[in-house]
Design an enzyme around this catalytic site. Structure first.
Site, PDB file in Angstrom:
ATOM      1  N   TYR A   1      -9.653  -7.199   4.808  1.00 44.15           N
ATOM      2  CA  TYR A   1      -8.514  -7.894   4.532  1.00 44.15           C
ATOM      3  C   TYR A   1      -9.039  -9.168   4.128  1.00 44.15           C
ATOM      4  CZ  TYR A   1      -5.636  -4.115   4.553  1.00 44.15           C
ATOM      5  OH  TYR A   1      -4.907  -2.903   4.262  1.00 44.15           O
TER       6      TYR A   1
ATOM      7  N   GLU B   1      -2.199   1.201   9.178  1.00 41.88           N
ATOM      8  CA  GLU B   1      -3.477   1.995   8.858  1.00 41.88           C
ATOM      9  C   GLU B   1      -4.230   2.522  10.048  1.00 41.88           C
ATOM     10  OE1 GLU B   1      -5.376  -0.626   5.973  1.00 41.88           O
ATOM     11  OE2 GLU B   1      -3.696  -0.464   4.659  1.00 41.88           O
TER      12      GLU B   1
HETATM   13  C1  HEM Z   1      -2.480  -6.965   1.725  1.00 40.74           C
HETATM   14  C2  HEM Z   1      -3.379  -6.599   0.916  1.00 40.74           C
HETATM   15  C3  HEM Z   1      -3.486  -5.535   0.019  1.00 40.74           C
HETATM   16  C4  HEM Z   1      -2.489  -4.916  -0.732  1.00 40.74           C
HETATM   17  C5  HEM Z   1      -0.953  -5.630  -1.035  1.00 40.74           C
HETATM   18  C6  HEM Z   1      -3.001  -3.721  -1.482  1.00 40.74           C
HETATM   19  C7  HEM Z   1      -2.148  -3.086  -2.302  1.00 40.74           C
HETATM   20  C8  HEM Z   1      -2.827  -1.837  -2.877  1.00 40.74           C
HETATM   21  C9  HEM Z   1      -1.960  -0.875  -3.759  1.00 40.74           C
HETATM   22  C10 HEM Z   1      -0.615  -1.373  -4.175  1.00 40.74           C
HETATM   23  C11 HEM Z   1      -2.698   0.024  -3.897  1.00 40.74           C
HETATM   24  C12 HEM Z   1      -2.260   1.460  -4.714  1.00 40.74           C
HETATM   25  C13 HEM Z   1      -1.800   2.659  -3.823  1.00 40.74           C
HETATM   26  C14 HEM Z   1      -1.290   3.632  -4.886  1.00 40.74           C
HETATM   27  O1  HEM Z   1      -2.106   4.193  -5.358  1.00 40.74           O
HETATM   28  O2  HEM Z   1      -0.277   4.283  -4.315  1.00 40.74           O
HETATM   29  C15 HEM Z   1      -3.868   0.023  -3.342  1.00 40.74           C
HETATM   30  C16 HEM Z   1      -5.066   0.785  -3.375  1.00 40.74           C
HETATM   31  C17 HEM Z   1      -6.155   0.769  -2.806  1.00 40.74           C
HETATM   32  N1  HEM Z   1      -6.634  -0.520  -2.196  1.00 40.74           N
HETATM   33 FE1  HEM Z   1      -5.512  -1.995  -1.458  1.00 40.74          FE
HETATM   34  N2  HEM Z   1      -4.277  -3.510  -1.039  1.00 40.74           N
HETATM   35  C18 HEM Z   1      -4.661  -4.520  -0.155  1.00 40.74           C
HETATM   36  C19 HEM Z   1      -5.805  -4.653   0.662  1.00 40.74           C
HETATM   37  C20 HEM Z   1      -6.726  -3.886   0.199  1.00 40.74           C
HETATM   38  C21 HEM Z   1      -8.247  -4.017   0.905  1.00 40.74           C
HETATM   39  C22 HEM Z   1      -8.514  -5.144   2.154  1.00 40.74           C
HETATM   40  C23 HEM Z   1      -8.746  -2.907   0.619  1.00 40.74           C
HETATM   41  C24 HEM Z   1     -10.495  -3.114   0.656  1.00 40.74           C
HETATM   42  C25 HEM Z   1     -11.376  -3.157  -0.171  1.00 40.74           C
HETATM   43  C26 HEM Z   1      -8.141  -2.371  -0.434  1.00 40.74           C
HETATM   44  C27 HEM Z   1      -8.732  -1.279  -1.252  1.00 40.74           C
HETATM   45  C28 HEM Z   1      -7.835  -0.344  -1.873  1.00 40.74           C
HETATM   46  C29 HEM Z   1      -8.433   0.684  -2.605  1.00 40.74           C
HETATM   47  C30 HEM Z   1      -9.967   1.273  -2.444  1.00 40.74           C
HETATM   48  C31 HEM Z   1      -7.425   1.562  -2.811  1.00 40.74           C
HETATM   49  C32 HEM Z   1      -7.232   2.667  -3.984  1.00 40.74           C
HETATM   50  C33 HEM Z   1      -7.734   2.362  -5.319  1.00 40.74           C
HETATM   51  C34 HEM Z   1      -8.302   3.451  -6.250  1.00 40.74           C
HETATM   52  O3  HEM Z   1      -7.678   4.346  -6.239  1.00 40.74           O
HETATM   53  O4  HEM Z   1      -8.902   2.995  -7.231  1.00 40.74           O
HETATM   54  N3  HEM Z   1      -7.077  -2.845  -0.510  1.00 40.74           N
HETATM   55  N4  HEM Z   1      -3.776  -1.411  -2.644  1.00 40.74           N
END
Ligand code: HEM
Length: 263
Positions: free
Chosen positions: A211, A253
């Site tokens: 994060y 999570e």
């Molecule tokens: C407050 C912080 C964060 C927000 C608001 C956020 C938001 C999101 C959203 C909206 C999605 C798409 C979900 C979907 O497909 O329904 C997502 C996917 C993802 N997030 Fe985050 N995220 C955050 C933090 C993180 C962190 C810390 C990581 C670590 C590296 C991360 C890694 C990912 C990954 C790997 C995906 C899947 C993307 C893909 O399929 O290519 N996120 N996140």
């Protein structure tokens, strides 16, 4: 084996006669209901099943519906029979053996440390940046991924790079950031969004220690895109707001990871 009966906080009714079913051997685990703080599971264990000694990070209440077995809790034996309930505080070692088919409801509840409230000043500033984040959302999140993949290339493996190339992931993140800015004073509104993202994060193995990486890159991107509008006051407010959002995701999570490991 795991079945979810209801994942949302809606009233429902059923009977244990209908719900209890035993696998040929081992354990059938049905999630009756889960919300952000608790989870109600029906466990059906076939005669002769053993759950080896383990601990849970959540408080738990076992309520036996039918059958007989033995619970070893902190080294003491407790006979499990219909009507018996046992409260097990978090982190206490316990094990179960069944003499006959045994069904019990396990209620897991989480006691979160009191959250530091987001200051009113931060709420006001973050809300005031919502329109500009809506306008420049995709630009900001595209920039954030660009910074992150350059500075921390090791996280790339977790992402679907085609969703980066076609812009769908930056748009999803931009929508999430905008929703947060708009509802920072009414976080209940974000429950289903947080839940969906948290499940996606767990699928892609996102960890709490990642994060700060996303935070650093997102704040840098906000600064790059907003330019002069990203005053020190705005950046301080967004730093506090991001930490609060990260905490919400990390807690949710943790529950999803734990549920997956208990099933
Ligand atoms: C407050 C912080 C964060 C927000 C608001 C956020 C938001 C999101 C959203 C909206 C999605 C798409 C979900 C979907 O497909 O329904 C997502 C996917 C993802 N997030 Fe985050 N995220 C955050 C933090 C993180 C962190 C810390 C990581 C670590 C590296 C991360 C890694 C990912 C990954 C790997 C995906 C899947 C993307 C893909 O399929 O290519 N996120 N996140």
């Amino acid at each position: 084996m795991n079945n979810v009966i209801s994942t949302f906080n809606k009233s429902f009714t059923g009977t244990f006669q209908e719900l209890i079913e035993y696998p040929t051997n081992g354990i059938l685990n049905k999630v009756l209901l889960q919300d952000n703080n608790s989870q109600y599971n029906l466990f059906c264990l076939t005669a002769g099943t053993e759950i080896k000694e383990h601990t849970s990070t959540r408080n738990a209440l076992i309520t036996v519906m039918e059958g007989e077995g033995n619970l070893t809790l902190e080294g003491k034996d407790i006979a499990l029979a219909p009507g018996v309930f046992v409260f097990m505080p978090a982190n206490v070692p316990h094990a179960v053996q069944t003499k006959e088919n045994l069904a019990f409801v396990l209620t897991l509840s989480q006691h979160f440390p009191a959250k530091k409230a987001i200051s009113q000043k931060t709420i006001d500033i973050v809300k005031s940046t919502a329109p500009v984040l809506k306008k420049y959302g995709k630009q900001t999140t595209t920039r954030m991924y660009e910074i992150m993949f350059n500075k921390y290339p090791e996280v790339k493996a977790q992402f679907d790079m085609s969703a980066q190339a076609n812009g769908s992931q930056p748009v999803k993140l931009a929508n999430a950031v905008y929703s947060y800015a708009s509802h920072i004073d009414d976080l209940e509104q974000l429950t289903s969004m947080v839940d969906k993202i948290a499940h996606r994060h767990v699928k892609t193995h996102v960890l709490p220690e990642q994060y700060p990486i996303v935070g650093e890159c997102l704040l840098q991107a906000i600064q790059d895109v907003l330019g002069d509008a990203a005053t020190e006051e705005v950046m301080t407010a967004w730093t506090e707001a991001y930490q609060a959002l990260a905490e919400i995701f990390i807690n949710r999570e943790r529950q999803v990871y734990q549920t997956a490991s208990e099933c």
